[in-house]
Design a protein around this motif. Structure first.
Motif, PDB file in Angstrom:
ATOM      1  N   ARG A 161      -0.596  -3.068 -12.396  1.00 33.52           N
ATOM      2  CA  ARG A 161      -0.778  -3.033 -13.855  1.00 33.52           C
ATOM      3  C   ARG A 161      -1.035  -4.422 -14.424  1.00 33.52           C
ATOM      4  O   ARG A 161      -1.727  -4.580 -15.430  1.00 33.52           O
ATOM      5  CB  ARG A 161       0.462  -2.446 -14.531  1.00 33.52           C
ATOM      6  N   HIS A 162      -0.486  -5.432 -13.783  1.00 35.00           N
ATOM      7  CA  HIS A 162      -0.627  -6.802 -14.279  1.00 35.00           C
ATOM      8  C   HIS A 162      -1.741  -7.569 -13.570  1.00 35.00           C
ATOM      9  O   HIS A 162      -1.787  -8.804 -13.638  1.00 35.00           O
ATOM     10  CB  HIS A 162       0.705  -7.543 -14.149  1.00 35.00           C
ATOM     11  N   GLY A 163      -2.624  -6.864 -12.849  1.00 35.91           N
ATOM     12  CA  GLY A 163      -3.819  -7.505 -12.335  1.00 35.91           C
ATOM     13  C   GLY A 163      -3.927  -7.683 -10.837  1.00 35.91           C
ATOM     14  O   GLY A 163      -4.946  -8.185 -10.348  1.00 35.91           O
ATOM     15  N   ALA A 164      -2.923  -7.299 -10.075  1.00 39.17           N
ATOM     16  CA  ALA A 164      -3.010  -7.416  -8.621  1.00 39.17           C
ATOM     17  C   ALA A 164      -3.995  -6.387  -8.070  1.00 39.17           C
ATOM     18  O   ALA A 164      -4.235  -5.333  -8.685  1.00 39.17           O
ATOM     19  CB  ALA A 164      -1.642  -7.220  -7.976  1.00 39.17           C
ATOM     20  N   THR A 165      -4.548  -6.670  -6.899  1.00 39.10           N
ATOM     21  CA  THR A 165      -5.478  -5.755  -6.233  1.00 39.10           C
ATOM     22  C   THR A 165      -4.840  -5.216  -4.964  1.00 39.10           C
ATOM     23  O   THR A 165      -4.332  -5.993  -4.138  1.00 39.10           O
ATOM     24  CB  THR A 165      -6.782  -6.482  -5.863  1.00 39.10           C
ATOM     25  N   ALA A 166      -4.860  -3.890  -4.807  1.00 38.66           N
ATOM     26  CA  ALA A 166      -4.392  -3.268  -3.575  1.00 38.66           C
ATOM     27  C   ALA A 166      -5.570  -3.211  -2.610  1.00 38.66           C
ATOM     28  O   ALA A 166      -6.446  -2.346  -2.730  1.00 38.66           O
ATOM     29  CB  ALA A 166      -3.839  -1.882  -3.846  1.00 38.66           C
ATOM     30  N   VAL A 167      -5.610  -4.144  -1.667  1.00 41.77           N
ATOM     31  CA  VAL A 167      -6.696  -4.183  -0.685  1.00 41.77           C
ATOM     32  C   VAL A 167      -6.628  -2.954   0.209  1.00 41.77           C
ATOM     33  O   VAL A 167      -7.659  -2.412   0.643  1.00 41.77           O
ATOM     34  CB  VAL A 167      -6.613  -5.478   0.146  1.00 41.77           C
ATOM     35  N   CYS A 168      -5.422  -2.492   0.493  1.00 37.70           N
ATOM     36  CA  CYS A 168      -5.225  -1.225   1.188  1.00 37.70           C
ATOM     37  C   CYS A 168      -3.885  -0.652   0.758  1.00 37.70           C
ATOM     38  O   CYS A 168      -2.996  -1.374   0.289  1.00 37.70           O
ATOM     39  CB  CYS A 168      -5.293  -1.382   2.711  1.00 37.70           C
ATOM     40  N   GLY A 169      -3.742   0.648   0.898  1.00 39.45           N
ATOM     41  CA  GLY A 169      -2.481   1.300   0.550  1.00 39.45           C
ATOM     42  C   GLY A 169      -2.254   1.374  -0.946  1.00 39.45           C
ATOM     43  O   GLY A 169      -3.181   1.548  -1.731  1.00 39.45           O
ATOM     44  N   GLY A 170      -0.971   1.271  -1.307  1.00 40.12           N
ATOM     45  CA  GLY A 170      -0.623   1.276  -2.717  1.00 40.12           C
ATOM     46  C   GLY A 170      -0.183   2.612  -3.253  1.00 40.12           C
ATOM     47  O   GLY A 170      -0.069   2.784  -4.476  1.00 40.12           O
ATOM     48  N   GLN A 171       0.085   3.577  -2.369  1.00 43.14           N
ATOM     49  CA  GLN A 171       0.528   4.882  -2.840  1.00 43.14           C
ATOM     50  C   GLN A 171       1.259   5.635  -1.731  1.00 43.14           C
ATOM     51  O   GLN A 171       1.329   5.184  -0.595  1.00 43.14           O
ATOM     52  CB  GLN A 171      -0.660   5.707  -3.328  1.00 43.14           C
ATOM     53  N   ARG A 172       1.795   6.795  -2.106  1.00 44.61           N
ATOM     54  CA  ARG A 172       2.430   7.651  -1.102  1.00 44.61           C
ATOM     55  C   ARG A 172       1.340   8.328  -0.267  1.00 44.61           C
ATOM     56  O   ARG A 172       0.334   8.791  -0.811  1.00 44.61           O
ATOM     57  CB  ARG A 172       3.279   8.720  -1.789  1.00 44.61           C
ATOM     58  N   PRO A 173       1.538   8.415   1.039  1.00 47.86           N
ATOM     59  CA  PRO A 173       0.503   9.036   1.871  1.00 47.86           C
ATOM     60  C   PRO A 173       0.434  10.546   1.647  1.00 47.86           C
ATOM     61  O   PRO A 173       1.449  11.208   1.446  1.00 47.86           O
ATOM     62  CB  PRO A 173       0.950   8.695   3.296  1.00 47.86           C
ATOM     63  N   LYS A 174      -0.754  11.075   1.676  1.00 44.31           N
ATOM     64  CA  LYS A 174      -0.942  12.510   1.516  1.00 44.31           C
ATOM     65  C   LYS A 174      -0.493  13.255   2.772  1.00 44.31           C
ATOM     66  O   LYS A 174      -0.639  12.768   3.888  1.00 44.31           O
ATOM     67  CB  LYS A 174      -2.405  12.805   1.213  1.00 44.31           C
ATOM     68  N   GLY A 175       0.060  14.440   2.561  1.00 42.90           N
ATOM     69  CA  GLY A 175       0.500  15.268   3.677  1.00 42.90           C
ATOM     70  C   GLY A 175       1.909  14.983   4.152  1.00 42.90           C
ATOM     71  O   GLY A 175       2.392  15.630   5.088  1.00 42.90           O
ATOM     72  N   LEU A 176       2.574  14.010   3.536  1.00 47.84           N
ATOM     73  CA  LEU A 176       3.945  13.663   3.941  1.00 47.84           C
ATOM     74  C   LEU A 176       4.879  13.707   2.727  1.00 47.84           C
ATOM     75  O   LEU A 176       5.758  12.879   2.565  1.00 47.84           O
ATOM     76  CB  LEU A 176       3.964  12.266   4.579  1.00 47.84           C
ATOM     77  N   GLU A 177       4.671  14.715   1.881  1.00 47.00           N
ATOM     78  CA  GLU A 177       5.394  14.781   0.623  1.00 47.00           C
ATOM     79  C   GLU A 177       6.885  15.059   0.786  1.00 47.00           C
ATOM     80  O   GLU A 177       7.683  14.736  -0.106  1.00 47.00           O
ATOM     81  CB  GLU A 177       4.775  15.857  -0.280  1.00 47.00           C
ATOM     82  N   ARG A 178       7.294  15.637   1.900  1.00 46.52           N
ATOM     83  CA  ARG A 178       8.710  16.018   2.055  1.00 46.52           C
ATOM     84  C   ARG A 178       9.616  14.823   2.277  1.00 46.52           C
ATOM     85  O   ARG A 178      10.789  14.857   1.955  1.00 46.52           O
ATOM     86  CB  ARG A 178       8.873  17.003   3.228  1.00 46.52           C
ATOM     87  N   GLY A 179       9.096  13.770   2.870  1.00 47.37           N
ATOM     88  CA  GLY A 179       9.932  12.617   3.197  1.00 47.37           C
ATOM     89  C   GLY A 179       9.692  11.449   2.265  1.00 47.37           C
ATOM     90  O   GLY A 179       8.947  11.538   1.284  1.00 47.37           O
ATOM     91  N   PHE A 180      10.324  10.316   2.606  1.00 49.41           N
ATOM     92  CA  PHE A 180      10.301   9.140   1.730  1.00 49.41           C
ATOM     93  C   PHE A 180       9.307   8.096   2.256  1.00 49.41           C
ATOM     94  O   PHE A 180       9.671   6.970   2.580  1.00 49.41           O
ATOM     95  CB  PHE A 180      11.708   8.551   1.624  1.00 49.41           C
ATOM     96  N   TYR A 181       8.059   8.492   2.342  1.00 50.91           N
ATOM     97  CA  TYR A 181       7.030   7.658   2.965  1.00 50.91           C
ATOM     98  C   TYR A 181       6.287   6.812   1.933  1.00 50.91           C
ATOM     99  O   TYR A 181       6.170   7.173   0.760  1.00 50.91           O
ATOM    100  CB  TYR A 181       6.021   8.538   3.699  1.00 50.91           C
ATOM    101  N   TYR A 182       5.743   5.668   2.412  1.00 49.57           N
ATOM    102  CA  TYR A 182       4.872   4.844   1.578  1.00 49.57           C
ATOM    103  C   TYR A 182       3.848   4.186   2.485  1.00 49.57           C
ATOM    104  O   TYR A 182       4.157   3.771   3.608  1.00 49.57           O
ATOM    105  CB  TYR A 182       5.669   3.778   0.822  1.00 49.57           C
TER     106      TYR A 182
END
Length: 463
Positions: free
Chosen positions: A328-349
């Motif tokens: 939000r303050h201007g950083a760039t996520a070169v990769c990642g930056g969210q919860r992975p799809k298909g692994l909603e049951r656990g505490f993944y990032y």
């Protein structure tokens, strides 16, 4: 926080435990105090035989305890087995070396005569009952690196482990019991954090050691200070990873991936801030981000998994807030930056690389306890050191350079308890481990660690 096994891969509560009552705690304290009175006099050979037996049993139990660790805090099975092996190695190291590390020290005879004495020496004697308040991220290793030297010195231990790894905590007490130690030598107390103050204030407890958050360290240190009891604290870290022009950039980038995502990034000594000279910045960032993208995130019980879940929903949410604030303050996520799809049951990032970090972002100041890396571009070594030291923490550091003058400068100026060149920080029983600033005080491991909970006694004989 309830004392329970909550599987971070699924979010399901698998087992709960009732905390000890006041009478049970009293029985543990009485047992520890009574046991110390005779255990402190046992010869080193006897202590060493017990510790070697514990190491042998741990080797036999490796697969079973690895599965327990993975279930309780999400570490991939291969990493959990490696943790058990490291613990057994450290037990054997202290069994072999403790007697020599604690041997009597003899001052220069000229100084003895000048003092008016005929002879004098220094002897290391055990302090007594030591309370260990330990975290979940390395649930075997954090305990054993305290317990092995403490027991070899003749102390006895009380373990208050993190509430989300109760089965691992109980296993440790059972391991030492099966090895032949008296029950009072090492006891696990299944209690909440609210019970720590009364235990630490008990006169039968001589000292405490804590590995954990800055807040927990402040609390334990304040109580122990009020009681005038010795403490050793190993708290947070935001370790810098400097890459300078003479570095092997390919090796630095490959190692950086492991240094950042070991234990899903949930390690105080994991490299977190990657500070890269402008001459090699683009090449390093390309290789580092590519390595992070290639990691397999998934079920920690799958042998092909590189990065498992974070240990708790709160831990995942806290990490996510730091990343979202930075973006939000201007950083760039070169990769990642969210919860992975298909692994909603656990505490993944997702493994994440952020650039464009500025001092106004929370992530610039706060420890990232998960697989998220921040990358900084710097113009020269002066700026690299300034960025590296711009933190309240000072646990360890990593520097990639072949230039001896730069190496000397980093040893002189980096504010950290360790400086590792052309590799990543890793603990070993022969080397002291600990930090400065808000990363804590005191040292674990090596001869420095075993002496932390000893009474350094001057013995003097008159002429």
């Amino acid at each position: 926080m309830p004392i329970a096994t909550v599987n971070p891969a699924t979010g399901e509560t698998e087992r709960t435990f009732e905390p000890l009552g006041s009478q049970e705690i009293e029985e543990c304290l009485a047992r520890a105090g009574a046991t110390f009175e005779h255990f402190r006099t046992t010869p080193f050979a006897e202590r060493a035989a017990l510790l070697r037996r514990a190491a042998d049993l741990l080797d036999e139990d490796t697969d079973d305890i690895a599965r327990t660790i993975t279930t309780e805090m999400g570490k991939p099975l291969a990493a959990a087995r490696a943790e058990a092996g490291k613990c057994a190695k450290t037990m054997r190291w202290y069994a072999e070396h403790a007697e020599g590390l604690l041997a009597d020290e003899h001052p220069d005879q000229g100084d003895v005569r000048d003092s008016g004495g005929a002879r004098a020496f220094v002897r290391y004697r055990p302090l007594g009952v030591v309370l260990a308040v330990m975290p979940w991220n390395f649930p075997l290793w954090q305990v054993v690196r305290f317990a092995a030297p403490a027991l070899m010195a003749g102390n006895v231990g009380l373990l208050k482990h993190a509430s989300n790894v109760p089965q691992t905590a109980l296993y440790l007490a059972d391991l030492f019991r099966r090895a032949g130690y008296d029950e009072g030598c090492f006891q696990t107390l299944l209690v909440g954090s609210g019970a720590i103050e009364d235990i630490l204030r008990d006169p039968r407890v001589a000292a405490a050691t804590l590995t954990g958050s800055e807040g927990a360290g402040r609390s334990v240190a304040a109580i122990a200070g009020d009681e005038i009891k010795k403490t050793v604290l190993e708290l947070g870290g935001s370790d810098p990873y400097l890459v300078l022009p003479s570095a092997d950039v390919d090796a630095a980038a490959r190692t950086a991936v492991t240094a950042r995502v070991q234990n899903a990034g949930q390690s105080c000594i994991a490299a977190k801030r990657f500070i890269v000279h402008t001459q090699v910045y683009d090449a390093f960032l390309e290789r580092f981000a590519a390595g992070m993208r290639e990691l397999t995130v998934g079920d920690p019980k799958d042998e092909g998994t590189d990065v498992g879940p974070l240990s708790s929903e709160q831990g995942r949410d806290d990490l996510e807030e730091l990343v979202d604030d930075a973006v939000r303050h201007g950083a760039t996520a070169v990769c990642g930056g969210q919860r992975p799809k298909g692994l909603e049951r656990g505490f993944y990032y997702e493994p994440t690389v952020l650039t464009g970090i500025t001092p106004g972002m929370r992530i610039h100041r706060e420890e990232t306890f998960g697989p998220v890396a921040t990358v900084y571009r710097v113009a020269d070594l002066d700026e690299a050191l300034a960025v590296a030291n711009d933190t309240s923490f000072g646990l360890s550091s990593n520097v990639w350079t072949r230039d001896e003058a730069e190496q000397d400068r980093c040893v002189r100026d980096l504010q950290a308890g360790g400086v590792y060149f052309n590799g990543m920080t890793a603990s070993h029983p022969a080397f002291p481990f600990g930090g400065v600033k808000r990363s804590g005080y005191g040292r674990e491991l090596s001869g420095h660690g075993i002496k932390e909970f000893c009474n350094t006694t001057t013995v003097w004989h008159g002429a």
